[in-house]
Write a protein that holds these residues in place. Structure first.
Motif, PDB file in Angstrom:
ATOM      1  N   TYR A  69      -7.562  14.845  -1.454  1.00 38.82           N
ATOM      2  CA  TYR A  69      -6.349  16.318  -1.855  1.00 38.82           C
ATOM      3  C   TYR A  69      -7.144  17.248  -2.414  1.00 38.82           C
ATOM      4  O   TYR A  69      -7.359  17.019  -3.638  1.00 38.82           O
ATOM      5  CB  TYR A  69      -5.271  16.448  -2.501  1.00 38.82           C
ATOM      6  N   PRO A  70      -8.080  18.136  -2.003  1.00 36.23           N
ATOM      7  CA  PRO A  70      -8.530  18.886  -2.667  1.00 36.23           C
ATOM      8  C   PRO A  70      -8.040  20.198  -3.522  1.00 36.23           C
ATOM      9  O   PRO A  70      -8.412  20.305  -4.177  1.00 36.23           O
ATOM     10  CB  PRO A  70      -9.617  20.140  -1.780  1.00 36.23           C
ATOM     11  N   GLU A  71      -7.161  20.145  -2.757  1.00 35.12           N
ATOM     12  CA  GLU A  71      -5.443  20.838  -3.783  1.00 35.12           C
ATOM     13  C   GLU A  71      -4.891  20.247  -3.518  1.00 35.12           C
ATOM     14  O   GLU A  71      -3.660  19.651  -3.123  1.00 35.12           O
ATOM     15  CB  GLU A  71      -5.392  22.202  -3.353  1.00 35.12           C
ATOM     16  N   THR A  72      -3.721  20.063  -4.820  1.00 37.91           N
ATOM     17  CA  THR A  72      -3.042  19.520  -5.086  1.00 37.91           C
ATOM     18  C   THR A  72      -1.873  20.083  -5.455  1.00 37.91           C
ATOM     19  O   THR A  72      -1.544  21.284  -6.076  1.00 37.91           O
ATOM     20  CB  THR A  72      -2.274  18.293  -6.259  1.00 37.91           C
ATOM     21  N   SER A  73      -0.098  19.786  -5.348  1.00 37.14           N
ATOM     22  CA  SER A  73       0.521  20.671  -6.543  1.00 37.14           C
ATOM     23  C   SER A  73       1.163  20.294  -7.511  1.00 37.14           C
ATOM     24  O   SER A  73       0.306  18.650  -8.241  1.00 37.14           O
ATOM     25  CB  SER A  73       2.300  19.825  -5.393  1.00 37.14           C
ATOM     26  N   GLU A  74       1.090  20.869  -8.241  1.00 33.56           N
ATOM     27  CA  GLU A  74       1.389  20.680  -9.735  1.00 33.56           C
ATOM     28  C   GLU A  74       1.861  19.201 -10.013  1.00 33.56           C
ATOM     29  O   GLU A  74       1.019  18.603 -11.269  1.00 33.56           O
ATOM     30  CB  GLU A  74       2.362  21.350 -10.742  1.00 33.56           C
ATOM     31  N   LEU A  75       2.758  18.723  -9.597  1.00 34.42           N
ATOM     32  CA  LEU A  75       2.688  16.822  -9.615  1.00 34.42           C
ATOM     33  C   LEU A  75       1.663  16.170  -9.916  1.00 34.42           C
ATOM     34  O   LEU A  75       2.107  14.920 -10.080  1.00 34.42           O
ATOM     35  CB  LEU A  75       4.056  16.849  -8.851  1.00 34.42           C
ATOM     36  N   ALA A  76       0.807  16.784  -8.698  1.00 35.50           N
ATOM     37  CA  ALA A  76      -0.334  15.787  -8.511  1.00 35.50           C
ATOM     38  C   ALA A  76      -1.332  16.122  -8.476  1.00 35.50           C
ATOM     39  O   ALA A  76      -2.575  14.688  -8.835  1.00 35.50           O
ATOM     40  CB  ALA A  76      -0.286  15.267  -7.004  1.00 35.50           C
ATOM     41  N   LYS A  77      -1.223  16.876  -9.932  1.00 40.30           N
ATOM     42  CA  LYS A  77      -2.525  17.489 -10.251  1.00 40.30           C
ATOM     43  C   LYS A  77      -3.847  16.578 -10.750  1.00 40.30           C
ATOM     44  O   LYS A  77      -5.342  16.276 -10.452  1.00 40.30           O
ATOM     45  CB  LYS A  77      -2.394  18.413 -11.141  1.00 40.30           C
ATOM     46  N   ASN A  78      -3.434  15.347 -11.653  1.00 43.51           N
ATOM     47  CA  ASN A  78      -4.232  14.560 -11.874  1.00 43.51           C
ATOM     48  C   ASN A  78      -4.935  13.273 -10.761  1.00 43.51           C
ATOM     49  O   ASN A  78      -5.750  12.033 -11.173  1.00 43.51           O
ATOM     50  CB  ASN A  78      -3.251  13.262 -12.456  1.00 43.51           C
ATOM     51  N   ILE A  79      -4.662  13.509  -9.820  1.00 40.04           N
ATOM     52  CA  ILE A  79      -5.499  13.167  -8.602  1.00 40.04           C
ATOM     53  C   ILE A  79      -6.209  13.814  -7.514  1.00 40.04           C
ATOM     54  O   ILE A  79      -6.746  13.807  -6.756  1.00 40.04           O
ATOM     55  CB  ILE A  79      -4.371  12.025  -7.811  1.00 40.04           C
ATOM     56  N   LYS A  80      -5.864  15.401  -7.886  1.00 44.81           N
ATOM     57  CA  LYS A  80      -7.247  15.671  -7.303  1.00 44.81           C
ATOM     58  C   LYS A  80      -8.111  15.710  -6.816  1.00 44.81           C
ATOM     59  O   LYS A  80      -9.228  16.044  -8.268  1.00 44.81           O
ATOM     60  CB  LYS A  80      -7.284  17.724  -8.355  1.00 44.81           C
ATOM     61  N   GLY A  81      -9.044  15.665  -5.597  1.00 42.69           N
ATOM     62  CA  GLY A  81     -10.529  14.898  -5.455  1.00 42.69           C
ATOM     63  C   GLY A  81     -10.860  14.016  -5.557  1.00 42.69           C
ATOM     64  O   GLY A  81     -11.548  13.293  -5.057  1.00 42.69           O
ATOM     65  N   HIS A  82      -9.952  13.372  -5.810  1.00 41.39           N
ATOM     66  CA  HIS A  82      -9.695  11.630  -6.582  1.00 41.39           C
ATOM     67  C   HIS A  82      -9.706  11.560  -4.528  1.00 41.39           C
ATOM     68  O   HIS A  82      -8.659  12.012  -4.257  1.00 41.39           O
ATOM     69  CB  HIS A  82      -9.240  10.623  -7.010  1.00 41.39           C
ATOM     70  N   VAL A  83     -10.266   9.706  -4.551  1.00 40.14           N
ATOM     71  CA  VAL A  83     -10.129   9.336  -2.808  1.00 40.14           C
ATOM     72  C   VAL A  83      -9.747   7.955  -3.271  1.00 40.14           C
ATOM     73  O   VAL A  83      -9.888   6.557  -4.470  1.00 40.14           O
ATOM     74  CB  VAL A  83     -11.914   9.297  -2.733  1.00 40.14           C
ATOM     75  N   ALA A  84      -8.768   8.152  -2.096  1.00 42.94           N
ATOM     76  CA  ALA A  84      -7.992   7.195  -1.785  1.00 42.94           C
ATOM     77  C   ALA A  84      -8.705   5.506  -0.215  1.00 42.94           C
ATOM     78  O   ALA A  84      -8.876   6.780   0.206  1.00 42.94           O
ATOM     79  CB  ALA A  84      -6.565   6.671  -2.091  1.00 42.94           C
ATOM     80  N   PHE A  85      -8.409   4.778  -0.688  1.00 41.50           N
ATOM     81  CA  PHE A  85      -8.512   4.340   1.057  1.00 41.50           C
ATOM     82  C   PHE A  85      -7.557   3.509   1.953  1.00 41.50           C
ATOM     83  O   PHE A  85      -6.555   2.351   1.600  1.00 41.50           O
ATOM     84  CB  PHE A  85      -9.410   2.702   0.851  1.00 41.50           C
ATOM     85  N   TRP A  86      -7.843   3.274   2.996  1.00 48.47           N
ATOM     86  CA  TRP A  86      -6.773   1.916   3.579  1.00 48.47           C
ATOM     87  C   TRP A  86      -7.827   1.756   4.875  1.00 48.47           C
ATOM     88  O   TRP A  86      -9.073   1.484   4.697  1.00 48.47           O
ATOM     89  CB  TRP A  86      -5.582   2.859   4.373  1.00 48.47           C
ATOM     90  N   LYS A  87      -6.806   1.426   5.951  1.00 47.72           N
ATOM     91  CA  LYS A  87      -7.737   0.648   7.369  1.00 47.72           C
ATOM     92  C   LYS A  87      -8.565  -0.004   7.290  1.00 47.72           C
ATOM     93  O   LYS A  87      -9.972   0.617   7.357  1.00 47.72           O
ATOM     94  CB  LYS A  87      -8.345   1.991   7.996  1.00 47.72           C
ATOM     95  N   GLY A  88      -8.566  -1.311   6.270  1.00 50.44           N
ATOM     96  CA  GLY A  88      -9.389  -2.859   5.884  1.00 50.44           C
ATOM     97  C   GLY A  88     -10.101  -2.367   5.415  1.00 50.44           C
ATOM     98  O   GLY A  88     -10.739  -3.241   4.479  1.00 50.44           O
ATOM     99  N   VAL A  89     -10.463  -0.659   4.455  1.00 52.08           N
ATOM    100  CA  VAL A  89     -11.049  -1.084   3.222  1.00 52.08           C
ATOM    101  C   VAL A  89     -10.862  -1.622   2.060  1.00 52.08           C
ATOM    102  O   VAL A  89      -9.255  -1.460   1.684  1.00 52.08           O
ATOM    103  CB  VAL A  89     -11.384   0.834   2.419  1.00 52.08           C
ATOM    104  N   LYS A  90     -10.943  -3.042   0.854  1.00 56.13           N
ATOM    105  CA  LYS A  90     -10.690  -3.576   0.219  1.00 56.13           C
ATOM    106  C   LYS A  90     -11.193  -2.540  -0.804  1.00 56.13           C
ATOM    107  O   LYS A  90     -12.150  -2.629  -1.567  1.00 56.13           O
ATOM    108  CB  LYS A  90     -11.602  -5.308   0.134  1.00 56.13           C
ATOM    109  N   VAL A  91      -9.686  -2.258  -2.021  1.00 53.41           N
ATOM    110  CA  VAL A  91      -9.294  -2.081  -3.114  1.00 53.41           C
ATOM    111  C   VAL A  91      -9.445  -2.924  -4.377  1.00 53.41           C
ATOM    112  O   VAL A  91      -8.210  -3.958  -4.081  1.00 53.41           O
ATOM    113  CB  VAL A  91      -9.331  -1.320  -3.003  1.00 53.41           C
ATOM    114  N   GLU A  92     -10.171  -4.489  -5.054  1.00 55.32           N
ATOM    115  CA  GLU A  92     -10.067  -4.715  -6.104  1.00 55.32           C
ATOM    116  C   GLU A  92     -10.728  -4.597  -7.171  1.00 55.32           C
ATOM    117  O   GLU A  92     -11.755  -4.641  -7.193  1.00 55.32           O
ATOM    118  CB  GLU A  92     -10.664  -6.298  -5.341  1.00 55.32           C
ATOM    119  N   SER A  93     -10.735  -5.817  -8.356  1.00 50.75           N
ATOM    120  CA  SER A  93     -11.502  -5.272  -9.566  1.00 50.75           C
ATOM    121  C   SER A  93     -12.122  -6.957  -9.819  1.00 50.75           C
ATOM    122  O   SER A  93     -12.502  -7.203  -9.396  1.00 50.75           O
ATOM    123  CB  SER A  93     -10.215  -5.399 -10.116  1.00 50.75           C
TER     124      SER A  93
END
Length: 93
Positions: A69-93
């Motif tokens: 989200y290059p710009e977010t609502s006030e409720l989501a400002k903590n993820i502005k510019g952050h990147v999330a994944f789907w479509k087979g991209v594995k996210v693990e620790s």
């Protein structure tokens, strides 16, 4: 946390933000050489309008596999510019 696709770590961070079950990686944690912006957009009623990246690794493309989200609502400002994944991209620790 690590985001992995096609055998490569494409993002890595100890400081992801979890929203609706998705880990959002800080922009500085993605390996930009694997990301290509697309013209795709989608709307979330409370976060704002998302933009997408295709992920390209070892000659293979995963279209629109990452969003942010290059710009977010006030409720989501903590993820502005952050990147999330789907479509087979594995996210693990």
């Amino acid at each position: 946390m690590k985001a992995i696709w096609n055998g490569e770590v494409i993002a890595e961070s100890e400081d992801t933000v979890v929203v609706e079950g998705n880990h959002y990686f800080p922009p500085s944690s993605i390996k930009k050489e694997y990301f290509k912006e697309t013209d795709t957009h989608s709307a979330c009623s409370w976060k704002g309008t998302a933009s997408y990246y295709s992920v390209e690794v070892n000659g293979e493309e995963n279209k629109d596999a990452a969003w942010y989200y290059p710009e977010t609502s006030e409720l989501a400002k903590n993820i502005k510019g952050h990147v999330a994944f789907w479509k087979g991209v594995k996210v693990e620790s």
